[in-house]
Scaffold this active site. Structure first.
Site, short mmCIF file in Angstrom:
data_model
loop_
_atom_site.label_atom_id
_atom_site.label_comp_id
_atom_site.label_asym_id
_atom_site.label_seq_id
_atom_site.Cartn_x
_atom_site.Cartn_y
_atom_site.Cartn_z
N ARG A 1 -2.75 2.38 14.52
CA ARG A 1 -1.66 1.87 15.34
C ARG A 1 -2.13 1.74 16.78
NH1 ARG A 1 0.02 1.00 11.08
NH2 ARG A 1 1.98 1.58 10.11
N ARG B 1 0.83 -1.20 0.00
CA ARG B 1 0.00 0.00 0.00
C ARG B 1 0.87 1.26 0.00
NH1 ARG B 1 -3.24 2.13 4.58
NH2 ARG B 1 -5.07 3.19 3.77
N LYS C 1 2.46 -8.15 11.90
CA LYS C 1 1.89 -8.25 10.55
C LYS C 1 2.19 -9.61 9.93
CE LYS C 1 1.54 -5.72 6.19
NZ LYS C 1 1.79 -4.45 5.51
#
Length: 320
Positions: A317, A117, A182
């Site tokens: 976040r 992204r 992630k």
């Protein structure tokens, strides 16, 4: 592809396990031992850990199961192309939309120019992860594609659950997380004209067996082998399940829109009911995440009450 054919053939031999001498490999492929050594260095540049023992030959440091197009194609209705070495699976589909049927899939073992992204590089070592893109024609148009990355995220996690790979969560708007690290990223790219169908290319990069030595990653990451308890993962079966589940989810989306995915997303939301910091350009909003709504917007409980936020430049976040 032709310039990589010898390297891929060497890798296929090494993936069978055991040591393979430079002499035997050279004889098998009709080249010198020096040429084999040069190809091995090229393979190592792809991120593959190959070591050599004097008197024995070359061996992979870790087992490797290569993707097999015939196996995947035989168990899916989607048209599948496996291109082992590619610039980008997304870009390949974008460049070939005019000849593709909706649902066509591109898989790769190694991306030279994988992207995430906002134009970020997606680190793509050879044979250890899953790089998959699907083309989808959305007749309802580009406006109807809002929130599609959320739908794709739900589909990927549900596919993993079918394979008994549990505890994977979603991070708004386009990441998969495992234990706050992630695990995978989603990139949806589209083209089309107002009033016409939208051509969507949905890309996914899923970490499977990345090593701690993998360079170029700047955030905490996890691999699917952790979720599996370090048991072997059948990469071909994983690809098959991903393709089938994603195809079903996109058909559901065409019929139901985001409305059919809100509860499915919120069940998997990694940050739901947790304090978070939402970043929009130079602006930061502190609050408690309350999932998503039917437009795919993230809901944040702030001092002003429940607020909604949506847009491609938002990142989420944990607030510490």
């Amino acid at each position: 592809m032709k310039e990589h054919s010898i390297k891929l053939s060497i890798l296929k031999s090494l993936s069978q396990g055991g040591f393979h001498s430079g002499e035997d490999l050279g004889e098998k492929f009709g080249i010198s031992r020096a040429a084999i050594s040069k190809h091995i260095k090229g393979i190592q540049a792809w991120g593959v850990d190959v070591f050599r023992v004097q008197g024995k030959g070359y061996q992979l440091a870790n087992p490797m199961q290569l993707l097999n197009q015939d196996i995947i194609q035989a168990q899916t209705n989607n048209h599948v192309e496996l291109i082992p070495i590619i610039d980008s699976t997304n870009q390949y589909l974008l460049d070939n939309i005019n000849r593709l049927n909706s649902g066509s899939v591109c898989l790769s073992e190694y991306q030279l120019k994988g992207r995430g992204r906002r134009g970020r590089e997606w680190i793509s070592p050879f044979g250890t992860n899953l790089y998959l893109s699907m083309y989808w024609r959305l007749d309802a148009g580009m406006a109807a594609a809002m929130g599609l990355s959320l739908v794709v995220g739900v589909a990927i996690v549900e596919a993993l659950e079918q394979l008994n790979l549990k505890e994977v969560k979603l991070k708004w708007p386009n990441d998969l997380y495992y234990q706050d690290r992630k695990l995978a990223g989603i990139l949806v790219e589209m083209s089309g004209q107002a009033g016409g169908a939208a051509n969507l290319v949905i890309g996914m990069g899923l970490n499977l067996m990345m090593t701690e030595q993998t360079e170029g990653i700047t955030q905490p990451w996890a691999s699917l082998c952790e979720v599996a308890g370090h048991q072997d993962i059948d990469r071909n079966q994983l690809a098959i399940t991903m393709i089938k589940t994603l195809n079903r989810a996109l058909l559901d989306y065409e019929q139901q829109g985001m409305q059919g995915f809100v509860d499915r997303w919120n069940r998997l939301d990694n940050f739901i009911h947790r304090p978070v910091k939402l970043i929009m350009g130079q602006r930061e909003i502190i609050g408690v995440s309350r999932g998503i709504n039917e437009q795919g917007a993230v809901l944040l409980e702030t001092e002003c009450g429940i607020e909604t936020f949506i847009g491609g430049e938002i990142s989420l976040r944990p607030h510490r």
